[in-house]
Write a protein that holds these residues in place. Structure first.
Motif, PDB file in Angstrom:
ATOM      1  N   TRP A  68      68.528  28.426  81.194  1.00  0.00           N
ATOM      2  CA  TRP A  68      68.775  29.714  80.731  1.00  0.00           C
ATOM      3  C   TRP A  68      69.674  30.337  81.652  1.00  0.00           C
ATOM      4  CZ3 TRP A  68      68.460  33.433  77.246  1.00  0.00           C
ATOM      5  CH2 TRP A  68      68.690  34.730  77.685  1.00  0.00           C
ATOM      6  N   ASP A  69      70.674  30.925  81.178  1.00  0.00           N
ATOM      7  CA  ASP A  69      71.631  31.973  81.819  1.00  0.00           C
ATOM      8  C   ASP A  69      71.564  33.329  81.477  1.00  0.00           C
ATOM      9  OD1 ASP A  69      73.810  33.049  83.042  1.00  0.00           O
ATOM     10  OD2 ASP A  69      75.311  31.794  82.142  1.00  0.00           O
ATOM     11  N   GLN A  70      70.933  34.373  82.172  1.00  0.00           N
ATOM     12  CA  GLN A  70      70.820  35.442  82.182  1.00  0.00           C
ATOM     13  C   GLN A  70      72.187  36.302  81.788  1.00  0.00           C
ATOM     14  OE1 GLN A  70      67.718  36.742  84.487  1.00  0.00           O
ATOM     15  NE2 GLN A  70      67.722  38.850  83.801  1.00  0.00           N
ATOM     16  N   GLN A  71      73.149  35.745  82.430  1.00  0.00           N
ATOM     17  CA  GLN A  71      74.316  36.639  82.387  1.00  0.00           C
ATOM     18  C   GLN A  71      75.136  36.384  81.025  1.00  0.00           C
ATOM     19  OE1 GLN A  71      74.980  38.461  84.991  1.00  0.00           O
ATOM     20  NE2 GLN A  71      73.108  37.531  85.970  1.00  0.00           N
ATOM     21  N   MET A  72      74.703  35.302  80.159  1.00  0.00           N
ATOM     22  CA  MET A  72      75.225  34.863  79.138  1.00  0.00           C
ATOM     23  C   MET A  72      75.111  35.872  77.811  1.00  0.00           C
ATOM     24  SD  MET A  72      75.463  31.124  77.256  1.00  0.00           S
ATOM     25  CE  MET A  72      77.189  30.559  77.915  1.00  0.00           C
ATOM     26  N   PRO A  73      76.124  36.490  77.434  1.00  0.00           N
ATOM     27  CA  PRO A  73      76.037  37.171  76.154  1.00  0.00           C
ATOM     28  C   PRO A  73      75.309  36.363  74.992  1.00  0.00           C
ATOM     29  CG  PRO A  73      78.197  37.532  76.891  1.00  0.00           C
ATOM     30  CD  PRO A  73      77.480  36.591  77.792  1.00  0.00           C
TER      31      PRO A  73
END
Ligand SMILES: [Zn+2]
Length: 333
Positions: A68-73
């Protein structure tokens, strides 16, 4: 009074069908390098094209999911660049053990998959219905939980089996040491008491033939040392065997067709645990135990092969491509 509401976990929408069509139109086989399985296969009897893959997220679409990448829109998360079509087994594997499959590695696979398409120009231009099916199978609530479960369970069985064999092997060394100490003790006694001759012919006899046994006290000591190593072997291997049998249960639940292969593995697991708890003094090469290991390994391989047989390229269909070479099997990479 206000109810206690927990903030919803961020979750992005699954990819659109258009994105899924794009993915299959630019890939032919599983994105894991070296894996030959095509993304679709053909049912030989009906001629039907069957979905043989799932779409994995490089970065999960849910908080807490694999990579999971929190920064990815959201737009990036559900775009083709973040999605990798894989065979069923590998789709399960990359999400089951994400630590072994970091995002950078999957991006590399993705680049490789696209590069291969550029070279071979073979892919799966699928219909809207097929795209809808791929979305449902890859991202539908049930599928995420169960469709890849068989693949994951088969992979677990293989891992548990290696662990069982390794545990048993380690324990076997202690037993071999105890048995060797016993032999050495007997040899010392035989040397002290021998040589031995047959009373009738006068021929020289080995200590075994002469049935010479060291004093009971020494024998008992060695015997009890060996017994305790065998007991330890049983205690160490049984929990691993129990895990393995539980995994076999999981395989049976998700794929009844694999039942007979599971039964065979289970039989060999029990045989190995039994063999590990015994030491036959006349079996100097410890061949009974080695054979039990070999039989278990063969049974696990057969289970894996049976699983692949269900999913793999028995006769992959010939996709409609720009330059159809129409070969019987996917490229060997
Ligand atoms: Zn694969």
């Amino acid at each position: 009074m206000t109810g206690h509401t927990r903030p919803a976990q961020p979750e992005y929408r699954p990819p659109t069908e258009a994105t899924v069509k794009q993915l299959y139109a630019t890939a032919f086989r599983c994105g894991k390098p070296e894996c030959p399985r095509p993304l679709y296969r053909m049912n030989n009897e009906t001629g039907e094209t069957i979905l043989n893959s799932r779409i994995a997220h490089i970065h999960a679409r849910r908080q807490g999911g694999p990579r999971w990448d929190q920064q990815m829109p959201e737009a990036d998360n559900r775009s083709a660049g973040n999605l990798l079509p894989l065979c069923l087994e590998h789709a399960a594997e990359v999400d089951e053990t994400p630590a072994h499959y970091p995002a950078d590695l999957l991006r590399e696979w993705k680049r490789e998959q696209l590069r291969e398409y550029d070279t071979i120009q073979r892919a799966w231009p699928i219909t809207d219905d097929q795209a809808a099916e791929a979305v449902e199978r890859s991202f539908g609530p049930q599928q995420e939980a169960t469709a890849t479960a068989a693949a994951a369970a088969v992979a677990h069985v293989a891992r548990c089996a290696s662990r069982l064999v390794e545990t048993s092997r380690q324990q076997r060394r202690s037993a071999a040491d105890a048995a060797a100490a016993w032999q050495a003790m007997r040899a010392r006694w035989a040397q002290r008491l021998g040589p031995f001759f047959a009373p009738d012919t006068g021929d020289r006899l080995t200590p075994d033939e002469a049935q010479v046994e060291p004093p009971r006290r020494d024998t008992e000591e060695c015997e009890s040392a060996l017994r305790s190593t065998l007991r330890a072997a049983k205690e160490a291997t049984e929990p691993v065997a129990t895990d393995l049998v539980a995994e076999l249960g999981a395989v049976r639940v998700v794929s009844r067709a694999l039942g007979p292969w599971c039964d065979q593995v289970e039989h060999e697991v029990r045989a190995l645990v039994g063999a590990a708890a015994k030491w036959d003094r006349s079996d100097s090469g410890d061949s009974a135990w080695s054979q039990a290991v070999a039989r278990l390994e063969t049974a696990v391989q057969a289970l894996g092969a049976a699983w692949h047989e269900e999913e793999a390229c028995s006769q992959p269909p010939q996709p409609t491509v720009r330059q159809s070479e129409a070969t019987a099997c996917p490229p060997a990479a």
